[in-house]
Scaffold this active site. Structure first.
Site, PDB file in Angstrom:
ATOM      1  N   ASN A 169      19.613  27.873  25.873  1.00  6.91           N
ATOM      2  CA  ASN A 169      20.840  28.044  26.262  1.00  6.91           C
ATOM      3  C   ASN A 169      21.348  28.881  27.351  1.00  6.91           C
ATOM      4  O   ASN A 169      22.013  28.450  28.300  1.00  6.91           O
ATOM      5  CB  ASN A 169      21.985  27.774  25.254  1.00  6.91           C
ATOM      6  CG  ASN A 169      21.984  29.168  24.469  1.00  6.91           C
ATOM      7  OD1 ASN A 169      21.059  30.007  24.414  1.00  6.91           O
ATOM      8  ND2 ASN A 169      22.973  29.492  23.789  1.00  6.91           N
ATOM      9  N   GLU A 264      18.156  38.222  18.164  1.00  6.60           N
ATOM     10  CA  GLU A 264      19.560  37.710  18.286  1.00  6.60           C
ATOM     11  C   GLU A 264      19.543  36.167  17.779  1.00  6.60           C
ATOM     12  O   GLU A 264      19.061  35.522  18.374  1.00  6.60           O
ATOM     13  CB  GLU A 264      19.873  37.671  19.685  1.00  6.60           C
ATOM     14  CG  GLU A 264      19.862  38.976  20.355  1.00  6.60           C
ATOM     15  CD  GLU A 264      20.192  38.967  21.736  1.00  6.60           C
ATOM     16  OE1 GLU A 264      19.731  37.924  22.613  1.00  6.60           O
ATOM     17  OE2 GLU A 264      21.151  39.715  22.010  1.00  6.60           O
ATOM     18  N   CYS A 298      26.054  31.227  21.384  1.00  4.31           N
ATOM     19  CA  CYS A 298      25.793  31.822  20.110  1.00  4.31           C
ATOM     20  C   CYS A 298      27.131  32.106  19.688  1.00  4.31           C
ATOM     21  O   CYS A 298      27.536  32.200  18.622  1.00  4.31           O
ATOM     22  CB  CYS A 298      24.848  32.787  20.158  1.00  4.31           C
ATOM     23  SG  CYS A 298      25.155  34.177  21.690  1.00  4.31           S
TER      24      CYS A 298
END
Ligand code: NAP
Length: 496
Positions: A169, A264, A298
């Protein structure tokens, strides 16, 4: 156009080369990995499918180059990073074009991602000079004895070879957020870009190549994560892994051994709305937070937990804004664009069907064409529905009506994720209590969750990650402390 002009040397025929030992190379595998345009669902680009031997060579050259780089003055490292940042920003248009074609990022957001990445690299260069240029000096105390016979000097030294694996992304921004702190700290980098986004990442790496970094210091190996991922993450000469993505990160953390990890991972960011909240502000934030880049962030708002007394009013305000979202191709800079792959669209559809079967209220009609899914708000969602707990990574947002703030916190904390959360209220005392109670790495007060500014600490709890990013935190994570102790003879005199 991608692969032309400044970037002509990164392509061979119609397949983009990989970058290793300061050169653009064709793989000996004779194979390529296709990159499917999410809008047309057809092959748009091809990248080399690197072999294990080629990955190994890239790591070897990174290991060799790092030794000299660690001795290169900080100001020189910073100078090269500033140069790379300028080249990156200068070439924002062709790189943004790749993001539009590979990951269907809306055109303006694609440009923003590249410019933001250039800024991050420059900021990192500046911060590195300060953070790394400073050490500590300690004087011995009574552990044991009480004489001042020991003096300790500390400094930060690099880890070695840093493996960077970003997600689809933000294939440019989340690559440079690993590359820049690694390089300023004296490490070398091996980048494994996501398959969707690999061509944008190769263009970005070429900007670093043009800046003149030493040969071997930066490599970019392409191939499917499922094929070369294990070889990379378990390689004995990789000294640190900085990864952003989904559950893959949990699997990597179980396989890697004795090296620092920065992970992450996914999130189910909750937005708690109290009775006294400014509902216009909430609606604007929920729509932007939940639907920008079609929910594929996210830190997208992934569940709204709204006090029953204000839910009707808020849902109406959100629906009014959803009706104004534009839906279509990324080239037209639409708000909602196709999600990244057909399998992502199928997964989102599964969650929608499950919610329908279990009685959620559909505020809009569910509509899908190929990978394009129209924005959908689901009201009266129950805890038994999958959409209440799972991360759709698409333009579908559940609303759960709550009777108390405690109920909202309970739902938020029962998640296996703990990335960000937010609370909307005019009462700062209540906001602070909610912030304290939420088991997430960050809590936003009166704003939707968001990554950035890029120098703020950014971290997830539970399955959302290990360690903390943000420029200074990444520099600290990608270095270790070295101490030198000066030992003096025990004084033979006593002070009177
Ligand atoms: P993903 O499927 O986990 O992939 C992430 C990266 O891992 C890609 O580069 C992928 O390469 C690679 N990979 C796949 N298998 C691997 C293996 N066995 N070993 C090593 N690497 C491997 O995630 P995604 O779909 O790209 O991204 C979406 C997820 O990222 C969401 O869950 C989102 O929440 C999360 N995310 C988190 C943050 C954060 O900061 N917390 C930020 C952005 C996104 P291939 O593409 O070649 O498979």
């Amino acid at each position: 156009m991608a692969g032309s002009g400044t970037f002509a040397e990164i392509i061979d025929g119609d397949v983009f080369n990989y970058y290793s030992n300061g050169q653009w190379n064709k793989s000996s595998s004779g194979k390529f990995v296709p990159i499917i345009n999410p809008t047309s669902n057809k092959i748009h680009f091809k990248v080399q499918a690197c072999t294990q031997e080629e990955v190994n060579k890239a790591i070897e050259s990174a290991k060799t180059a790092q030794k000299l780089w660690a001795k290169t003055p900080l100001w020189k490292r910073a100078e090269l990073l500033h140069k790379a940042a300028a080249i990156l920003k200068e070439h924002k248009a062709p790189i943004a074009e790749c993001l539009v074609k590979e990951i269907a990022k809306p055109a303006k957001d694609a440009v923003t991602e590249v410019v933001r990445s250039g800024d991050l690299v420059s900021y990192c260069a500046e911060e590195g000079v300060r953070v790394l240029g400073e050490g500590k000096f300690l004087v011995s105390d009574s552990f044991p004895g009480n004489e001042r016979t020991k003096y300790c000097l500390t400094s930060k030294i690099p880890l070695g070879v840093v493996l960077a694996i970003p997600p689809f992304n933000y294939p440019v921004n989340l690559a440079v957020s690993k590359i820049a702190p690694a390089l300023i700290s004296g490490n070398s980098i091996v980048l494994k870009p996501p398959t969707q986004g690999a061509v944008a990442a190769l263009h970005m790496v070429h900007c670093f190549h043009l800046a003149g970094f030493p040969k071997g210091l930066i490599s970019c190996v392409t191939g499917k994560g499922s094929e070369i991922g294990d070889f990379l993450t378990m390689h004995p000469d990789v000294n640190c892994i900085s990864f952003t993505g989904g559950d893959t990160g949990i699997a990597i953390s179980k396989k890697s051994a004795m090296i620092p990890l920065q992970m992450e991972l996914g999130g189910k960011d909750a937005c708690i709305v109290l009775e006294d909240a400014d509902l216009d502000l909430v609606a604007a934030n929920i729509v932007k937070g939940g639907f920008s880049y079609s929910g594929q962030r996210c830190t997208a708002v992934k569940v709204a937990l709204v006090m029953k007394s204000v839910a009707d009013t808020l849902v109406k305000k959100i629906n009014d804004k959803v009706a104004k979202l534009t839906v279509g191709p990324p080239e037209d800079d639409c708000d909602i664009t196709p999600v990244v792959t057909e399998s992502s669209a199928n997964f989102i559809e599964e969650l929608v069907k499950d919610a329908k079967e279990k009685g959620a209220t559909f505020c809009q009609e569910y509509k899908r064409k190929g990978n394009l899914i129209w924005p959908l708000l689901l009201d009266n969602v129950g805890a038994n529905m999958r959409i209440a707990r799972e991360e759709p990574f698409g333009p579908v947002l559940p609303v759960i009506r709550i009777n108390s703030v405690e109920e909202g916190i309970l739902h938020c904390n029962s998640s296996n994720f703990g990335l960000q959360g937010c609370v909307f209220t005019k009462d700062i005392n209540k906001a602070m209590l909610v912030s304290d109670a939420m088991e997430t790495g960050t809590v936003q007060i009166n704003s939707a969750p968001a990554r950035g500014p890029d120098h703020f600490p950014f971290q997830g709890l539970k399955d959302s990650g290990i360690g903390s990013q943000g420029i200074t935190n990444s520099i600290n994570m990608m270095t270790k402390v070295k101490t030198t102790i000066i030992n003096l003879p025990t004084p033979s005199y006593t002070m009177g």
